[in-house]
Design a protein around this motif. Structure first.
Motif, mmCIF file in Angstrom:
data_model
loop_
_atom_site.group_PDB
_atom_site.id
_atom_site.type_symbol
_atom_site.label_atom_id
_atom_site.label_comp_id
_atom_site.label_asym_id
_atom_site.label_seq_id
_atom_site.Cartn_x
_atom_site.Cartn_y
_atom_site.Cartn_z
ATOM 1 N N HIS A 177 0.755 -1.204 0.247
ATOM 2 C CA HIS A 177 -0.077 -0.125 -0.621
ATOM 3 C C HIS A 177 1.034 0.811 -0.201
ATOM 4 O O HIS A 177 1.987 1.172 0.379
ATOM 5 C CB HIS A 177 -0.697 -0.021 0.946
ATOM 6 N N VAL A 196 1.944 4.976 1.432
ATOM 7 C CA VAL A 196 1.629 4.975 1.981
ATOM 8 C C VAL A 196 1.911 7.038 3.234
ATOM 9 O O VAL A 196 2.007 7.294 2.038
ATOM 10 C CB VAL A 196 3.197 4.616 3.782
ATOM 11 N N ILE A 226 -1.370 4.439 5.938
ATOM 12 C CA ILE A 226 -1.384 3.671 4.600
ATOM 13 C C ILE A 226 -2.227 4.680 3.740
ATOM 14 O O ILE A 226 -3.358 4.596 4.572
ATOM 15 C CB ILE A 226 -1.847 2.104 4.268
#
Length: 267
Positions: free
Chosen positions: A206, A208, A226
């Motif tokens: 993911h 950030v 995230i």
């Protein structure tokens, strides 16, 4: 005999808050408080502080109070309410937003009325220590120059979970996120829950996001998170200040994480 304004002097902790008859999550109220000095009040612990003047009429039935905001996001606005004082407990009932004063201490479903209960806080005489260091923004794909980011705009809240507790839908509808450059605020009416500078970065699995809180109880503290942007829908999951970065979009009881979903309404 002291006046009601005299009785209100000092610091009051918010112990309960209802909107449309639904209680706000206790996770949002842990540090929430109002400080009264003279006829001035300051609201703290729910993001950026805001200030104003209390205009009370103790001869009315019920007693009335106008909150006239002189600083913060709500500057220049007025909220009409009623109040009562019972020893060390203070109750305020007001419309959010609205120009019709409530007539009773109740927050019916769909009314947009907020009922807030506060308890007097004893003075804390513990000396305030200076922080050992001032946190700085982590490096990332977006610098602190304030340039426009991919999150720019105004976002309506779709859902929120705080420390495993979902926010009630009647509160969700009052909340919005405003992103300008590399700063963001989360608001519910005049309340500012988050006032932060942020950086964005790429990551796996993911992307950030990192916050540095600019004001409020967590001023100067960092939060790691995230995020996921899919079309006009934004998901963000952040840790409590100083906590480890979440690995998934989830908030469970005791983890201190905040999970929010947003829909873009103005870019």
């Amino acid at each position: 005999m002291s006046s009601d304004l005299d009785k209100l002097q000092g610091t009051w902790s918010v112990t309960a808050l209802q909107s449309d008859g639904k209680p706000m999550s206790g996770a949002l109220l842990q540090e929430a408080r109002i400080v009264v000095k003279g006829d001035q009040f300051t609201s703290l612990g729910m993001g950026a502080p805001y200030k104003g003047v209390l205009e009370i009429a103790a001869d009315k039935k019920p007693k009335t109070v106008d909150l006239v905001f002189t600083g913060g996001h709500a500057k220049g606005t007025r909220q009409l309410g009623i109040y009562r004082i019972d020893g060390d407990e203070w109750s305020i009932c007001f419309a959010l937003p609205g120009d019709v004063r409530p007539r009773k201490f109740a927050s019916p479903n769909g009314s947009g009325v907020v009922l807030e209960t506060l308890s007097r806080t004893k003075p804390d005489k513990t000396p305030i220590k200076s922080p050992a260091h001032q946190p700085v923004l982590r490096s990332g794909s977006q610098s602190s120059s304030g340039k426009r980011t991919r999150l720019e705009g105004e976002w309506a809240m779709v859902s929120a979970v705080f420390n495993g507790t979902p926010m009630d839908d009647t509160m969700v509808k009052w909340c919005k996120r405003v992103v300008v450059g590399n700063t963001t605020k989360v608001l519910a009416g005049p309340q500012v829950f988050l006032d932060a500078q942020f950086t964005l970065g790429t990551g796996k699995p993911h992307d950030v996001i990192d916050y540095v809180n600019l004001s409020g109880q967590n001023k100067g503290e960092e939060q790691a998170g995230i995020y996921e942007l899919s079309g006009n829908t934004l998901r963000i999951c952040v840790a409590a200040p100083g906590g480890p970065r979440p690995k998934t979009f989830a908030s469970k009881p005791g983890d201190g994480r905040t999970l929010t979903v947003w829909q873009l309404i103005k870019s």
